[in-house]
Structure formats: structure tokens, C-alpha cells
Scaffold this active site. Structure first.
Site, PDB file in Angstrom:
ATOM      1  CG  ASP A 522      -1.590   1.297   1.470  1.00 34.77           C
ATOM      2  OD1 ASP A 522      -2.306   1.754   0.563  1.00 34.77           O
ATOM      3  OD2 ASP A 522      -1.412   1.883   2.559  1.00 34.77           O
ATOM      4  CG  ASP A 757      -1.359   2.232   6.960  1.00 34.18           C
ATOM      5  OD1 ASP A 757      -1.514   3.269   7.608  1.00 34.18           O
ATOM      6  OD2 ASP A 757      -1.637   2.155   5.741  1.00 34.18           O
ATOM      7  CG  ASP A 761      -4.115  -0.846   3.094  1.00 33.73           C
ATOM      8  OD1 ASP A 761      -4.380  -0.561   1.918  1.00 33.73           O
ATOM      9  OD2 ASP A 761      -3.457  -0.107   3.847  1.00 33.73           O
TER      10      ASP A 761
END
Length: 862
Positions: A522, A757, A761
Site C-alpha cells: 500500500d 496499514d 487495506d
């Protein structure tokens, strides 16, 4: 996972081809006529759409893997949960199940659940202790399902039932305590009274030894043996209940595992001793073998669990994102607090600054900045006014909104949570190495024991001697060493990870991960810090001071970054260079909607001054859709998009307008700054890159791992990554559902790791073969991941793989020793050269060696 046709497209023509989100009002298609909810999903499908073309074959393989107890599931992929056919009226119920610890447990729980009336399907995962059950709510209640699944020692309860979770933990502790205490009582009797009759202890004189032998052969000795038998029964059936349950499940599913080997040895010694007490006048009893096997294996498993518990406790507190209650407006204008479940479409909700929007809806009144990053991954707050759609789970950062509840009265955040639960319950674990070996080893040991006993009888031995030979083979087959081989090595890995601020939630990490083929990162909060900072400025110190004072009234991340510069403009010069950019350019967050750069805050009190005695006095303040304006120290100041200057009739030099456009093209957030009718320059705010990100992706690339960046941000915010040689692909503007689908398609190409995080996600973290969450992320991300990096050090990602490989080598080393030992000990036992007592001593010695080997640091000798 979404249901797909054989070509990978969604069944619903009005849904996104990749993630199945609605496409109403969105005109994004590809050359083949496929529709998408966003350009990010289109890009992912264009790059990975051909991976899932043979969907039927994939489903069939996964069903076959799940049907044989998971023995063939090496990649941890879900069985067929994404393609399940749920009858109309059925709903998914998620339960946490305590006691699942292997692939055979999954198969058993699924069988028990699907046999219940009103249940159309079930998918269990011991990796996440979760089972998803599709049920008819009119035919079977959640309470009925809980009772059904809770048989044979499994404890099922709702995922948010903290009381039941504590009860399960307390019961496990009670089993261990009883085993240790009662086991000590049994072993003390053996050491003091029974072993001296086998060996001439030097500290016992001849008279004492004679007395003990006579006592053991008398009626009193029989009563003594009965007491020992009763105590052993407690250890076997109370402390050893999870082991016996695992043995039963493995036998029922015809998948022999280590529980079966341990149980056979323990129960055989127990039954032989009990029969000997009943039928033999001066028996030799081996209850000590039963006690030793059960207690040693239980202690080893408990040690592993306790290390994992300590790992979980190490995590710092993270933000909880679920919303339970909402503030609903009544007809008379008052508000009332109601449960989110009680909301109806059209209800009007009041959401104030700092609060989370309970459900999806539409803003009907108010003006506020809304942070949607928890759901969308967008790093900047977005200004919302009447008529704008509002995402459930997003946070109002300043101002307030009146939100009309949408037609489904559901939250995007809740849908993300449900997607995570779906993926978790379908994420079948691998069959551990020791269990895979046990499928061959257990039948072999049983055959050898039977053949040895039969040969003893055929050669003229007594039935008792024949039973002893068979029992010795079972005892000497090293069930403890094999049973401890995996849990102790895994515990060592978790322990060493903790020392490096890495929390391992899932013990199968060290079994499931071999060599990763792809690592997906990410962007916001993972490769970047998620915190906005001033990275460039082209205005003088005095104007920066005025702009910072004005922006101190804003709650917007961009405004806060500018305001942070007011405390030390000189320090900013030292860090940035006078009028220049830093050499290392941080990536920006998502470009604000309609060019919005800064949002406003609450109206100030006239004449309010900033911090410090000589700070500029903000005499007036006004928030606009594309910036802020006001009077500071008698000077009229505007900070925002060039369009705001145009609207107010201020002049904007061409060089400023062009510089702002150029900065936005690389994904940063440029803000024009002016006073007294003229835009004099600009500042640039960006999301700061995380230290060490380049070293991390470069090291992964050099090791042969493909690196992909997957983000919900605008593609321009990811420019710095797409231009990096170590990054093979960047997919931008991808929603949470699209991230999960992208990871699922990548898994068909090879072992895929997701690093993230945020809550957005979480579905991808749960869908990946291995999910790694940074410790500063959200609770849902941590819950969905297998590993959390507490100190947010990206360099620890490589350490996770090093520990996994080292733990795998340690497990293989332990098992290798156990089998070498068996290659010598089993033939001796089968030929009658060992008796059960010496077999028990040899078993204990091998177990001690495994314990000693596993206690060593994993990486110290690498």
C-alpha cells in the site's frame, strides 16, 4: 472474493467487472466493453485479468483441497468461499472457534456445521479461528449454531464476545495447571515408590527395597495403583482433551496427524496399565508414560500460545473504527442516540467534528471536511456540502454535517469488515509439516507395532509380553519430540520476532511462507508516513508567517502542515533551502476533489491571536471550497487553489499558475499564497516518504521478488514509485474490494504478500498468502494481518521472511532428529530389546533435545 464468470468478469452487468461495486453514474470501460467502478479497477483488470480465465479449474482445485482436510492447500488460498452459491434468504454468520489448530479441524467444523438444519454452507479457518456459516435465520438461530459447533471441546462464540474468549483462555490455563499439578503427584509416586522397585536406588537400603516390593505385590499395592490410575485419568481426559479431540477428528476425516500419534501412545500406555492393574497380580504399570506424553505436549503448545499472547499485548493501542450508535434528528429538531441497526433509509443524522459517519448517505446540510482514508485510502480530507455523497466510516475533521441515510442503511466500512471476515473464514491453513509426515508415519508405526506383537506371540511369547512389545514400539516412536517439533520452533520464531518489534499473530506464517513471488505495498501510511508536511515554498518568510497563522484555524491536513511552519520559518529555511525544494521529494496525497487544496475550520473569535506573544493576530477568517481567506495583522491573505484567487478578482501571475500545475502533476498538493490582491507565490505540501522505503523495495527486487504498489490514491500521488526501477507495477485509485481482488489474482501466479496499514487495506491483507500490517495502522488492518511491525520500520519486512525461513529450517531439524532417533529405537523396540520404561526414558531424552534445540535464537547462527 467476488463471484466471477469464466472470463473473470462479474456476473452482474451493472457491477464492476473486477470488484463488483456498483458502476451507476461511472463511465469507465475497456476495449472489450467491460465496465468498472473506477480507473484503478480497470488498470488492475487490464494487467491481471487473464490470470483467472480458468475459474472453474481453480474452484475445483480449491474444493478438492478443502475436501481432503486441507492437505493440499499449500498457498493458504480460500477454498470456494468466493464462489459459494448462497440461497435467497440465507445470511452469513461469523463465529470464532477456539480449539482449531490444524487443517483437519477445519474440515471437521465445516462438516458439523453443514449437517445442521437450515445451513447451506460453511467455511472454517484455523489460521484466523473463524468459521463463516451461511444459514436460514428462520430455520436456525445463532445460538443453535454455537451449540452445534461447540461439541467435542471446540468453543464457538461471536467474534466480539470478549467474555467467551476469556472463558476459553481460562479453561486452557486450567487444563495446563491440572496436568502439571496432578502429573507432579503421579511422577512423585513413581520416583519415590515405583522406580525403586525397578532399580536398586543407592539411597534405599535393602530392607526398604524389600518392603516396597512386597507392598506393591499386596492388596494395598493394588489400591495404590488404582489411585495412580485415577490421577492419570484426570491428566489424560481433562488436560489431554484437546489432543484426544484432535486425534478423533483426524481419524474421522482420515487425515492422520501428530495428535493421533500422541494420543495412540498415551492411550495405549493407559489401557495397558489399567488392564494390568485389573488382571495381573504384580503388574508393571506405565501411567507415567501417559502423564509425561500429555503434559510435555500440552506444555509445549501452551508455551507457543503464551508467546503469541504476549506478542498481541505488545501492540500499541490502535484506532477502533466500527460505529455502534448514531445521533438521529427528530421531528422537533432535537437529537436522539440510536443503534446503527435501528436506522432506516431517509433518517437524518447529525455528525459533528471528530465523529465518524455511521452509514453511507448524502449530505443534506452543513459544510465540513471529511477524512475518507480509513475506507478509500485517500490521504487528504475532502470538502463535503449539501448534495455530496458521504461514505460510512469516514471522519468529519472539522465543521458538521447532516447526513440522510442511504437506501441500504449500511456502511462502506461495515462492508469492508464483512469482506475481511469472508476472506478470513475462507483462508484455509496449510497442513503443518509434522502433520503431513504423520499421514505416513502413524500408519507405519501402527503396522510395526502390530507386526512386532504378532511376531512375539508366534515365537512363543505370552500375550502380556506381546502387548509390551507393541506398547514399547508406540512409546518409543517419539510422539513428544514430533509433537514439539513445530510448536517450539514456531514459538522461538515468535519470540525472536518480538525482540525485533515484530508481532506474529498466526503461527502458520512459518509454515505457509516459503519463497514469496510478489510483495504488494500500500502507499499511504505504508511506503509513506501518512503525515503531511511542507516540502517546498516559493514565498518570503513574512508571507509564510501570515499564511501559517491563517491556516492554524484549519483542521485540514494541508492546513495543519502549513501552520506547523509558523513556529520557525528560519528552521524551515535550513531544512528546505531558501526558496528551494528538498532533494528527497516526498509523495503527495491524493489530489483534492476539484482542485481543493485546503479546507477551512471553525469561525474564530475576532481578534484572536496565535501562539506566542509576537504571533500574527488573525482578525477574520473565512473557509471556502478551495481554500481559506482572512485578515492577519491588518493584511488580507488568501491561501488556496488559483481558482479561489480568480473568484475573488485577485491577480495570479502566469509563473505561479504554471508552477502550481506542475507540482500537482507529480502528485503533491500545491497551494497558492497571496496578499493584498496578488498571488505572490506558492507552497507545496506532500505526504512524507517513509525512511528506508527505497532500500526495502530494492532489496526485495534484487532477491527476485516482484514489487507492486497498490493504492487508493490518485495515480499522480504514486509517481515517485512508478518511476523507481525496483517497482514493477503501480495500480492507483483502487478501492478496498478491488485491492482484495487484485491480490487474489496475483495469488494465482504465485505466493503473494500484502503490506499495508489502513482499514481499506484489510481485505487485501486477509486475502494475501501473508498479510503484514504496520503497527501504527488501524485495528481492522491488524486483525486482518498475520504479522504486525510495531515500530513501523519497513526494513522489518525482510526480517519477517528471514525468521520464517529460519523457523522452517529449525522445524525440519527437529523432525530430522526425531526420525533419525526412530530409525534406531523402533527396530530395538520391535525386537524386544527395549522395555517400556527404557522407551519412556529414551522418549524423554529425545524431547529434551528438541526443547534445547528450539530454545536457541533463530537468527544468531544465520
Amino acid at each position: 472474493m467476488s463471484a466471477t464468470r469464466d472470463d473473470g468478469s462479474a456476473d452482474d452487468p451493472a457491477a464492476c467487472t473486477l470488484c463488483e461495486l456498483p458502476t451507476e453514474g461511472v463511465d469507465v470501460t475497456d476495449g472489450d466493453g467491460n465496465r468498472f467502478c473506477c480507473t484503478g479497477c480497470r488498470d488492475v483488470y487490464g494487467a491481471l485479468g487473464d490470470v483467472d480465465v480458468d475459474a472453474d479449474a481453480v474452484r475445483e482445485r480449491r474444493r478438492a483441497d478443502a475436501g481432503d482436510g486441507g492437505a493440499g492447500v499449500e498457498d493458504g488460498a480460500p477454498a470456494d468461499d468466493g464462489d459459494r452459491d448462497v440461497p435467497d434468504g440465507h445470511e452469513a454468520t461469523y463465529l470464532e472457534v477456539d480449539g482449531m489448530h490444524c487443517a483437519t479441524c477445519e474440515a471437521f467444523i465445516e462438516t458439523v456445521a453443514t449437517d445442521a438444519e437450515g445451513v447451506s454452507g460453511a467455511s472454517a479457518s484455523y489460521v484466523t479461528d473463524t468459521v463463516r456459516i451461511d444459514r436460514d435465520p428462520d430455520a436456525v438461530t445463532v445460538e443453535d449454531l454455537t451449540e452445534t459447533v461447540s461439541g467435542l471441546g471446540y468453543s464457538a462464540y461471536a467474534r466480539d464476545d470478549a467474555f467467551s474468549r476469556r472463558q476459553a483462555s481460562n479453561m486452557a490455563t486450567a487444563r495446563l495447571a491440572a496436568g502439571v499439578l496432578v502429573g507432579m503427584a503421579v511422577m512423585l509416586q513413581y520416583i519415590v515408590l515405583i522406580y525403586p522397585t525397578y532399580f536398586a536406588f543407592p539411597f534405599y537400603d535393602e530392607r526398604t527395597l524389600t518392603y516396597l516390593n512386597e507392598a506393591m505385590a499386596s492388596t494395598s499395592g493394588t489400591y495404590f495403583f488404582i489411585v495412580i490410575g485415577v490421577l492419570t485419568t484426570i491428566v489424560l481426559f481433562f488436560t489431554g482433551k484437546p489432543i484426544l479431540r484432535g486425534a478423533y477428528v483426524s481419524a474421522r476425516t482420515r487425515s492422520p496427524n501428530m495428535d493421533l500419534l500422541v494420543a495412540i501412545a498415551a492411550v495405549s500406555a493407559y489401557l495397558y496399565s489399567t488392564l494390568a492393574v485389573i488382571f495381573v497380580e504384580s503388574p508393571s504399570i506405565y501411567y507415567d508414560v501417559t502423564v509425561a506424553i500429555i503434559v510435555i505436549v500440552t506444555v509445549g503448545n501452551h508455551y507457543e500460545d503464551s508467546v503469541k499472547d504476549r506478542a498481541t499485548e505488545l501492540l500499541s493501542e490502535v484506532t477502533a473504527v466500527q460505529v455502534d450508535d448514531a445521533r438521529r434528528l427528530t421531528a422537533d429538531g432535537d437529537t436522539e442516540s440510536v443503534a446503527v441497526e435501528a436506522l432506516d433509509p431517509g433518517d437524518r443524522l447529525l455528525v459533528r467534528a471528530g465523529e465518524r459517519v455511521p452509514v453511507d448517505g448524502e449530505a443534506v446540510d452543513g459544510d465540513a471536511a471529511v477524512d475518507e482514508s480509513v475506507v478509500t485510502g485517500e490521504s487528504l480530507a475532502v470538502r463535503k456540502v449539501a448534495g455530496d455523497a458521504v461514505v460510512g466510516g469516514s471522519v468529519v475533521t472539522d465543521g458538521s454535517l447532516t447526513v440522510a441515510v442511504g437506501p441500504d442503511a449500511t456502511s462502506s466500512l461495515d462492508r469492508v469488515a464483512e469482506l475481511v471476515y469472508d476472506l478470513q473464514s475462507g483462508n484455509h491453513g496449510v497442513q503443518k509439516l509434522a502433520d503431513r509426515l504423520a499421514t505416513v508415519f502413524v500408519p507405519a508405526v501402527l503396522v510395526i507395532a502390530v507386526v512386532a506383537a504378532g511376531a512375539s506371540l508366534a515365537l512363543g511369547g505370552s500375550p502380556t509380553n506381546a502387548m509390551l512389545v507393541g506398547l514399547t514400539v508406540l512409546i518409543v516412536s517419539c510422539p513428544c519430540a514430533l509433537g514439539l517439533a513445530t510448536p517450539l520452533a514456531v514459538a522461538a520464531g515468535i519470540r525472536d520476532a518480538l525482540e525485533r518489534s515484530i508481532v506474529v499473530f498466526d503461527d502458520t506464517v512459518f509454515e505457509r511462507i516459503r519463497d514469496a513471488d510478489t510483495v504488494v505495498f500500500d502507499k499511504t501510511g505504508t511506503l509513506t508516513t501518512g503525515e503531511m508536511r511542507l516540502i517546498d515554498r516559493r514565498i518570503d518568510d513574512d508571507l509564510l508567517r501570515l499564511a501559517a497563522a491563517l491556516e492554524s484555524r484549519s483542521a485540514h491536513p494541508v492546513g495543519q502542515a502549513i501552520a506547523a511552519a509558523r513556529s520557525a520559518a528560519g528552521a524551515a529555511d535550513a531544512a528546505l533551502g531558501e526558496g528551494g525544494a528538498t532533494p528527497a521529494v516526498a509523495d503527495g496525497g491524493a489530489e483534492a476533489v476539484d482542485g481543493e487544496a485546503v479546507d477551512g475550520g471553525a469561525e474564530p473569535v475576532d481578534g484572536e491571536t496565535g501562539e506566542g506573544g509576537d504571533a500574527p493576530a488573525v482578525e477574520s477568517f473565512e473557509s471556502h471550497a478551495r481554500g481559506v481567506s482572512g485578515v492577519v495583522d491588518g493584511v488580507e491573505v488568501v491561501v488556496g487553489h488559483p481558482d479561489l484567487f480568480d473568484e475573488r478578482g485577485w491577480s495570479v501571475p502566469d509563473e505561479v499558475r504554471e508552477a502550481v500545475a506542475d507540482a500537482r502533476d507529480v502528485g503533491r498538493v500545491p497551494v497558492a499564497v497571496g496578499r493584498d490582491g496578488v498571488a505572490e507565490g506558492f507552497v507545496v505540501v506532500g505526504d512524507e516518504l517513509r525512511d528506508g522505503w527505497e532500500e526495502t523495495v530494492t532489496a526485495l527486487d534484487r532477491s527476485g521478488v516482484e514489487v507492486i504498489v497498490l493504492t487508493g490514491d490518485d495515480e499522480r500521488a504514486a509517481t515517485v514509485f512508478s518511476e523507481h526501477d525496483a517497482v514493477s507495477s503501480v495500480f492507483a485509485g483502487v478501492p478496498p474490494e478491488g485491492k482484495a481482488e487484485a491480490v487474489g489474482r496475483l495469488k494465482e501466479r504465485g505466493v503473494t504478500v500484502m503490506v499495508g496499514d489502513g482499514t481499506n487495506d484489510a481485505p487485501a491483507l486477509a486475502a494475501a498468502d501473508l498479510g503484514i500490517a504496520l503497527g501504527g495502522g488501524t485495528a481492522m488492518a491488524a486483525d486482518a494481518a498475520d504479522v504486525a511491525i510495531v515500530d513501523d520500520d519497513l526494513g522489518s519486512v525482510a526480517t519477517v521472511f528471514e525468521l520464517a525461513r529460519a523457523a522452517g529450517r529449525r522445524v525440519k531439524g527437529n523432525i530430522g532428529w526425531a526420525f533419525c532417533y526412530n530409525a534406531v529405537a523402533i527396530p530395538l523396540a520391535a525386537t524386544g530389546l527395549l522395555n517400556p520404561l527404557f522407551a519412556a526414558v529414551a522418549m524423554g531424552a529425545s524431547s529434551l533435545l528438541v526443547v534445547t534445540n528450539s530454545s536457541r535464537a533463530l537468527l544468531s547462527d544465520e
